[in-house]
Design a protein around this motif. Structure first.
Motif, mmCIF file in Angstrom:
data_model
loop_
_atom_site.group_PDB
_atom_site.id
_atom_site.type_symbol
_atom_site.label_atom_id
_atom_site.label_comp_id
_atom_site.label_asym_id
_atom_site.label_seq_id
_atom_site.Cartn_x
_atom_site.Cartn_y
_atom_site.Cartn_z
ATOM 1 N N ALA A 1 -9.360 18.123 -49.731
ATOM 2 C CA ALA A 1 -9.392 17.448 -51.032
ATOM 3 C C ALA A 1 -8.459 18.168 -51.992
ATOM 4 O O ALA A 1 -8.716 19.328 -52.365
ATOM 5 N N PRO A 2 -7.361 17.539 -52.416
ATOM 6 C CA PRO A 2 -6.444 18.178 -53.371
ATOM 7 C C PRO A 2 -7.153 18.492 -54.685
ATOM 8 O O PRO A 2 -8.063 17.773 -55.110
ATOM 9 N N LEU A 3 -6.726 19.567 -55.333
ATOM 10 C CA LEU A 3 -7.315 19.947 -56.610
ATOM 11 C C LEU A 3 -6.647 19.171 -57.739
ATOM 12 O O LEU A 3 -5.420 19.071 -57.791
ATOM 13 N N THR A 4 -7.447 18.644 -58.633
ATOM 14 C CA THR A 4 -6.921 17.879 -59.756
ATOM 15 C C THR A 4 -6.078 18.765 -60.666
ATOM 16 O O THR A 4 -6.499 19.865 -61.046
ATOM 17 N N GLY A 5 -4.887 18.290 -60.997
ATOM 18 C CA GLY A 5 -4.033 19.007 -61.924
ATOM 19 C C GLY A 5 -3.088 19.995 -61.288
ATOM 20 O O GLY A 5 -2.364 20.706 -61.991
ATOM 21 N N LYS B 1 4.384 26.086 -48.308
ATOM 22 C CA LYS B 1 3.004 26.488 -48.110
ATOM 23 C C LYS B 1 2.450 26.931 -49.448
ATOM 24 O O LYS B 1 3.235 27.034 -50.417
ATOM 25 N N PRO B 2 1.149 27.182 -49.626
ATOM 26 C CA PRO B 2 0.110 27.370 -48.621
ATOM 27 C C PRO B 2 -0.300 26.063 -47.959
ATOM 28 O O PRO B 2 0.084 24.980 -48.399
ATOM 29 N N ASP B 3 -1.099 26.183 -46.896
ATOM 30 C CA ASP B 3 -1.609 25.010 -46.201
ATOM 31 C C ASP B 3 -2.885 24.478 -46.842
ATOM 32 O O ASP B 3 -3.041 23.275 -47.026
ATOM 33 N N ILE B 4 -3.815 25.382 -47.158
ATOM 34 C CA ILE B 4 -5.089 25.017 -47.781
ATOM 35 C C ILE B 4 -5.494 26.141 -48.717
ATOM 36 O O ILE B 4 -4.874 27.214 -48.739
ATOM 37 N N VAL B 5 -6.549 25.904 -49.500
ATOM 38 C CA VAL B 5 -7.127 26.957 -50.337
ATOM 39 C C VAL B 5 -8.630 27.022 -50.070
ATOM 40 O O VAL B 5 -9.299 26.002 -49.940
ATOM 41 N N THR B 6 -9.144 28.237 -49.959
ATOM 42 C CA THR B 6 -10.568 28.467 -49.742
ATOM 43 C C THR B 6 -11.032 29.559 -50.700
ATOM 44 O O THR B 6 -10.208 30.223 -51.344
ATOM 45 N N PRO B 7 -12.344 29.792 -50.832
ATOM 46 C CA PRO B 7 -12.829 30.787 -51.783
ATOM 47 C C PRO B 7 -12.187 32.161 -51.597
ATOM 48 O O PRO B 7 -12.112 32.688 -50.487
ATOM 49 N N GLY B 8 -11.746 32.736 -52.721
ATOM 50 C CA GLY B 8 -11.075 34.034 -52.705
ATOM 51 C C GLY B 8 -11.860 35.116 -53.418
ATOM 52 O O GLY B 8 -11.286 36.109 -53.870
ATOM 53 N N ASP C 1 0.848 24.653 -55.144
ATOM 54 C CA ASP C 1 -0.256 25.519 -55.552
ATOM 55 C C ASP C 1 -1.367 25.553 -54.517
ATOM 56 O O ASP C 1 -1.791 26.633 -54.101
ATOM 57 N N ASP C 2 -1.838 24.371 -54.118
ATOM 58 C CA ASP C 2 -3.040 24.324 -53.266
ATOM 59 C C ASP C 2 -2.792 23.753 -51.879
ATOM 60 O O ASP C 2 -3.736 23.560 -51.121
ATOM 61 N N GLY C 3 -1.530 23.483 -51.518
ATOM 62 C CA GLY C 3 -1.259 22.911 -50.203
ATOM 63 C C GLY C 3 -1.903 21.545 -50.076
ATOM 64 O O GLY C 3 -1.723 20.680 -50.931
ATOM 65 N N ALA C 4 -2.668 21.347 -49.024
ATOM 66 C CA ALA C 4 -3.384 20.086 -48.850
ATOM 67 C C ALA C 4 -4.652 20.034 -49.685
ATOM 68 O O ALA C 4 -5.250 18.974 -49.844
ATOM 69 N N GLY C 5 -5.078 21.189 -50.217
ATOM 70 C CA GLY C 5 -6.278 21.238 -51.039
ATOM 71 C C GLY C 5 -7.379 22.065 -50.401
ATOM 72 O O GLY C 5 -7.133 22.929 -49.554
ATOM 73 N N ALA C 6 -8.600 21.806 -50.813
ATOM 74 C CA ALA C 6 -9.777 22.527 -50.318
ATOM 75 C C ALA C 6 -10.345 21.806 -49.098
ATOM 76 O O ALA C 6 -10.619 20.605 -49.159
ATOM 77 N N PRO C 7 -10.536 22.496 -47.981
ATOM 78 C CA PRO C 7 -11.019 21.833 -46.759
ATOM 79 C C PRO C 7 -12.452 21.352 -46.896
ATOM 80 O O PRO C 7 -13.248 21.895 -47.662
ATOM 81 N N ARG C 8 -12.764 20.314 -46.113
ATOM 82 C CA ARG C 8 -14.115 19.753 -46.041
ATOM 83 C C ARG C 8 -14.512 19.751 -44.569
ATOM 84 O O ARG C 8 -13.970 18.996 -43.767
ATOM 85 N N LEU C 9 -15.447 20.621 -44.217
ATOM 86 C CA LEU C 9 -15.736 20.892 -42.811
ATOM 87 C C LEU C 9 -16.233 19.665 -42.061
ATOM 88 O O LEU C 9 -15.769 19.372 -40.951
ATOM 89 N N GLU C 10 -17.179 18.936 -42.623
ATOM 90 C CA GLU C 10 -17.712 17.770 -41.930
ATOM 91 C C GLU C 10 -16.627 16.729 -41.689
ATOM 92 O O GLU C 10 -16.543 16.138 -40.606
ATOM 93 N N ALA C 11 -15.765 16.496 -42.675
ATOM 94 C CA ALA C 11 -14.682 15.522 -42.522
ATOM 95 C C ALA C 11 -13.701 15.970 -41.447
ATOM 96 O O ALA C 11 -13.210 15.152 -40.655
ATOM 97 N N ALA C 12 -13.418 17.270 -41.380
ATOM 98 C CA ALA C 12 -12.522 17.780 -40.340
ATOM 99 C C ALA C 12 -13.124 17.586 -38.957
ATOM 100 O O ALA C 12 -12.433 17.218 -37.991
#
Length: 670
Positions: free
Chosen positions: A489-493, A424-431, A498-509
Motif C-alpha cells: 500500500a503506497p503511503l499518501t503524500g 529503490k527502496p522496494d518497500i518500507v517496514t517499521p524502523g 521515498d517508499d518504493g511500492a509502499g508498506a507490505p500487506r502480508l495477507e494480500a501477498a
C-alpha cells in the motif's frame, strides 16, 4: 570496502515537520545505535545513555509493557491478523541468515521456535574479531607453559586430550559496544586477557578458557564447536555469551571465540524471529517459527565495521548450509555504505551475481539512514536483486498509547534513505522496535533505523515461505518479492522514491502467491548509469529530453509482450512492447514545456502482463527531474507553506556563483 551498520540516524539536510509530540526518538551520533527511552512508550522521552557510562542492567521498559504497547509493530503489515488466520504459517521450516554483529543465543526470545526447536542453529564468525593465535606446546604433567607464562590444570585437560601436542593462546580484550568491556571477571583488571588451551579430543577440537583468570584450567569446562551441541559460555559480571568456531589447516587448529559484541545483531534477530521475547508469552518477532543462522560479519574491535569478503563468505556459507539440509533460506543484512552515487559498484555486482545463481534466496538489505534527501540510498541496498527496505515510523512510537484511543498511523521515517539515481527502496517496514539485546546491553532494547526494517521484511518472507512449504507450492525469490511489492500500500503524500511500492500487506501477498501469479527479476539501467533516471539540473537541452532505459531479464516469469503505463503527463511511452530475450531498449520522451516551475518531478513507467491484470507491476522505470530555483532571478520566498507531520518539502537552489554565501530565514507557526 567497509560496511557500517544502519541503525543510526544521520543529521537531516532538509526540512521535516516534527508532527505530534514525540514524533521520533532523540538519536545519538553515529556510529552508536539509537538509544532507549527513559520512560516508554513515548519516544519523545527517549534520551541516549551517556557515552561515559555503561548501560544499566535492567530493561528500559518492562517487556510486558512493550508487548502491550505494540512496540514490535506487527500490525503494520498485518502480521498479527495473519498469525490468527494462519497459526502454523509462522516461519517454521525456514531459516533466516542474519549477517550482522552476531546473535546471542542465550537471550530469552532466541532460545526456541514456536515448535520447540532450537532457535539459533548455527554460529559462524567471518569477522576475525575473536581469532585466537595458537602456538603448539607440550604439557609437563599438571603444568602448562606457553606465551611466557605458566599455568596449572593440565590433568583436567589431559583426561580429554588424545595427543601430546597442545596449543595455547590468549583471547584478547573484548570490546562491547564502542568501548572495552573492562573488568570482565571482577578482579579489578580493566584489560583482561584470557589464556586459552586447545586440544584434540575424541569428539574433535575443544578449548579451555581460564575464565576467572586464576591461573588454573582445573575448574574450566571444555568448549566444543557450536555446531557440535550448541554449547556456549557466559563470560564476565556483565555477561557476554561466547561460542567457539573450529577449523583446521594441515591438522593444526584454528579457533575463533565469537559473541555479539555490538548488540545490533541480537536486536535484529528478535525482530525477524523472536519467540516469547523475555519470556513474555505471545511477544514474538515477525516469524517466530523460523530458525536463525548467526553469521557474524562485523568486527567490533575495529569500530563495528565489516568488509566485502566477510559478507561474501557469510552468504556462501549460509547457502551451502541451507542447501545441505533442504531448508528454505532468507538472508538479511543491516549494513551498508551511505553515498550518493550513479551506476553500480563492485559490491552490488557481487551480490547480484550471488542472487542470480541462487534464485530461491531473498536477501533483504537496509536502505540506509541518510534520508530524507534524494539519491541517498546505500549500497549494497542499491543492488538490483536485493529487497531494499526503507523505514516507517510505527504509530506505536508516535505518541503514548492511551486505553481506548485509536492508535496513531504509521508514517514515513524521516531518516530513511531515498531513491534518485537508484530505483529503490522496494518497500518500507517499521524502523523502530523493542527487541532482544545481550545481557550486557540491557537498557537499550529500543533501537531505531533501517537496520530494524530489513529483518522485519525478512520475517515477512519467512512467513510466506513457510506457508508455501506447508501447502507444497514452490516459489522463487522473484515470486516472493513480486508478491510483497504488488500488494503493498503506497503511503499518501509520498513518491516511489521515498517508499518504493509502499508498506507490505502480508495477507494480500499470501493471496497473490496462492492465486498462482509469478514474478520476474530484471536489471534496469538508465542512461546515466544508475537503475533510475535522475537529472538534477532540469532538462538542459534538446538532447536531454529523452530518458533511455535498458531492461534485461534475469529469471522468473518472462512475458512475450508487456503493457506499459506512465503516471505523469510530461512523459510518454508506447502502450505495449515486445519482450526481446536479449533485453529491451526503451526511449522515454520528456516534454520540457511541462517542467519549467522549480521543484521535483517524479514519473514512473510501470510494466504489466497483458493477460494477468491482477499480477501487478512486473518492473518499473523511475525517472526524476529536478528543476532548481534560480537565485539570480531574485530571492526565494515561499509563504504559507504547510508541512504535515512526517512530511518533507525540498528546495533545490541554483547557486549564482561558486562559493557564494547563502542566507536562509525560516519562520514557523503553530
Amino acid at each position: 570496502m567497509r560496511l557500517v551498520r544502519w541503525s543510526v540516524l544521520s543529521v537531516l539536510a532538509t526540512a521535516v515537520a516534527a508532527g505530534c509530540a514525540g514524533a521520533r526518538p532523540t538519536m545519538a551520533p553515529a556510529p552508536q545505535n539509537a538509544q532507549a527511552p527513559a520512560s516508554a512508550p513515548a519516544p519523545g522521552d527517549l534520551a541516549p545513555t551517556p557515552v561515559d557510562g555503561l548501560p544499566p542492567l535492567h530493561p528500559v521498559l518492562s517487556p510486558a509493557a512493550a508487548y502491550l504497547a505494540g512496540m514490535l509493530s506487527l500490525r503494520s503489515a498485518g502480521v498479527d491478523r495473519f498469525a490468527v488466520t494462519h497459526p502454523t504459517y509462522d516461519g517454521r521450516g525456514v531459516v533466516i541468515g542474519i549477517l550482522d554483529t552476531g546473535v546471542d543465543p542465550a537471550v530469552p526470545g532466541l532460545i526456541t521456535t514456536t515448535t520447540g526447536a532450537p532457535k539459533v542453529i548455527e554460529i559462524r564468525d567471518f569477522s576475525g574479531e575473536g581469532r585466537v593465535t595458537l602456538t603448539p606446546f607440550t604439557p609437563d604433567g599438571n603444568t602448562l607453559a606457553f606465551g611466557g607464562r605458566r599455568f596449572v590444570g593440565g590433568g583436567r585437560i589431559g583426561r580429554m586430550a588424545v595427543s601430546n601436542t597442545w596449543y595455547g593462546g590468549f583471547l584478547r580484550e573484548i570490546t562491547l559496544g564502542r568501548a572495552p568491556a573492562g573488568d570482565l571477571n571482577g578482579d579489578g583488571n580493566n584489560t583482561d586477557v584470557f589464556p586459552v588451551v586447545v586440544v584434540r579430543a575424541t569428539d574433535g577440537w575443544v578449548a579451555f578458557i581460564d575464565s576467572n583468570l586464576n591461573g588454573s584450567f582445573e575448574d574450566e569446562m571444555a568448549l566444543h564447536d557450536y555446531r557440535e551441541g550448541r554449547q556456549t559460555i557466559a563470560l564476565g559480571s556483565r555477561p557476554i555469551t561466547l561460542a567457539a568456531n573450529f577449523s583446521e589447516v594441515n591438522g593444526v587448529p584454528i579457533l575463533d571465540i565469537t559473541g555479539d559484541t555490538g548488540a545490533h545483531g541480537t536486536h535484529v534477530a528478535g525482530i525477524a524471529a523472536g519467540h516469547n521475547i523475555y519470556n513474555v508469552a505471545g511477544f514474538d518477532g515477525v516469524a517466530p517459527g523460523a530458525q536463525v543462522l548467526n553469521l557474524k560479519i562485523a568486527n567490533n574491535a575495529r569500530g563495528g565495521i565489516s568488509v566485502n569478503g566477510a559478507m561474501v563468505r557469510a552468504m556462501r556459507y549460509a547457502a551451502s548450509f541451507a542447501a545441505a539440509r533442504g531448508l528454505p533460506l532468507v538472508l538479511t543484512m543491516s549494513f551498508g555504505v551511505g553515498d550518493e552515487h550513479v551506476g553500480p559498484v563492485v559490491i552490488d555486482s557481487v551480490v547480484n551475481e550471488f542472487l542470480r545463481t541462487h534464485p530461491d534466496i531473498v536477501f533483504t538489505v537496509s536502505a540506509g539512514n541518510d534520508g530524507p534527501g534524494l539519491s541517498t540510498l546505500s549500497y549494497p541496498g542499491s543492488a538490483d536483486l536485493v529487497l531494499a527496505v526503507g523505514s516507517l515510523l510505527p504509530g506505536s512510537f508516535a505518541k503514548p498509547t492511551v486505553p481506548g484511543e485509536v492508535p496513531s498511523p504509521d508514517v514515513m521515517g524521516d531518516w530513511s534513505s531515498r531513491g534518485g539515481s537508484i530505483g529503490k527502496p522496494d518497500i518500507v517496514t517499521p524502523g523502530a522496535a523493542y527487541s532482544t539485546v545481550p545481557r550486557w546491553d540491557m537498557g537499550h532494547e529500543i533501537k531505531v533505523g533501517t537496520s530494524m526494517s530489513a529483518p522485519y521484511a525478512a520475517g515477512l518472507v519467512a512467513r510466506l515461505l513457510s506457508a508455501m512449504g506447508q501447502e507444497e507450492r514452490h516459489v522463487t525469490a522473484a515470486d516472493l518479492i513480486a508478491a510483497l511489492r504488488a500488494t503493498a500500500a503506497p503511503l499518501t503524500g509520498w513518491t516511489s522514491l521515498d517508499d518504493g511500492a509502499g508498506a507490505p500487506r502480508l495477507e494480500a501477498a499470501y493471496r497473490w502467491l496462492v492465486a498462482g501469479h509469478q514474478g520476474g527479476r530484471f536489471l534496469v539501467r538508465a542512461d546515466q548509469g544508475g537503475s533510475s533516471g535522475f537529472r538534477r539540473d532540469g532538462l538542459l537541452g534538446a538532447g536531454d529530453t529523452v530518458a533511455h532505459f535498458r531492461i534485461e531479464h534475469v529469471d522468473g516469469f518472462r512475458p512475450a509482450r508487456v503493457e506499459l503505463k506512465d503516471d505523469v503527463a510530461w512523459m510518454s511511452v508506447p502502450a505495449t512492447i515486445t519482450a526481446d530475450p536479449r533485453g529491451i531498449d526503451l526511449a522515454v520522451p520528456m516534454d520540457p514545456r511541462r517542467l519549467t516551475a522549480p521543484g521535483v518531478y517524479v514519473g514512473t513507467v510501470t510494466a504489466a502482463v497483458p493477460n494477468d491484470t491482477l499480477a501487478g507491476v512486473l518492473f518499473s522505470l523511475k525517472n526524476t527531474v529536478v528543476v532548481p530555483y534560480d537565485l539570480t532571478r531574485g530571492a526565494l520566498s515561499d509563504t504559507h507553506r504547510h508541512v504535515a507531520p512526517s512530511q518533507v518539502h525540498r528546495y533545490f537552489l541554483l547557486v549564482p556563483t561558486a562559493g557564494a554565501t547563502l542566507s536562509i530565514a525560516v519562520r514557523g507557526s503553530g
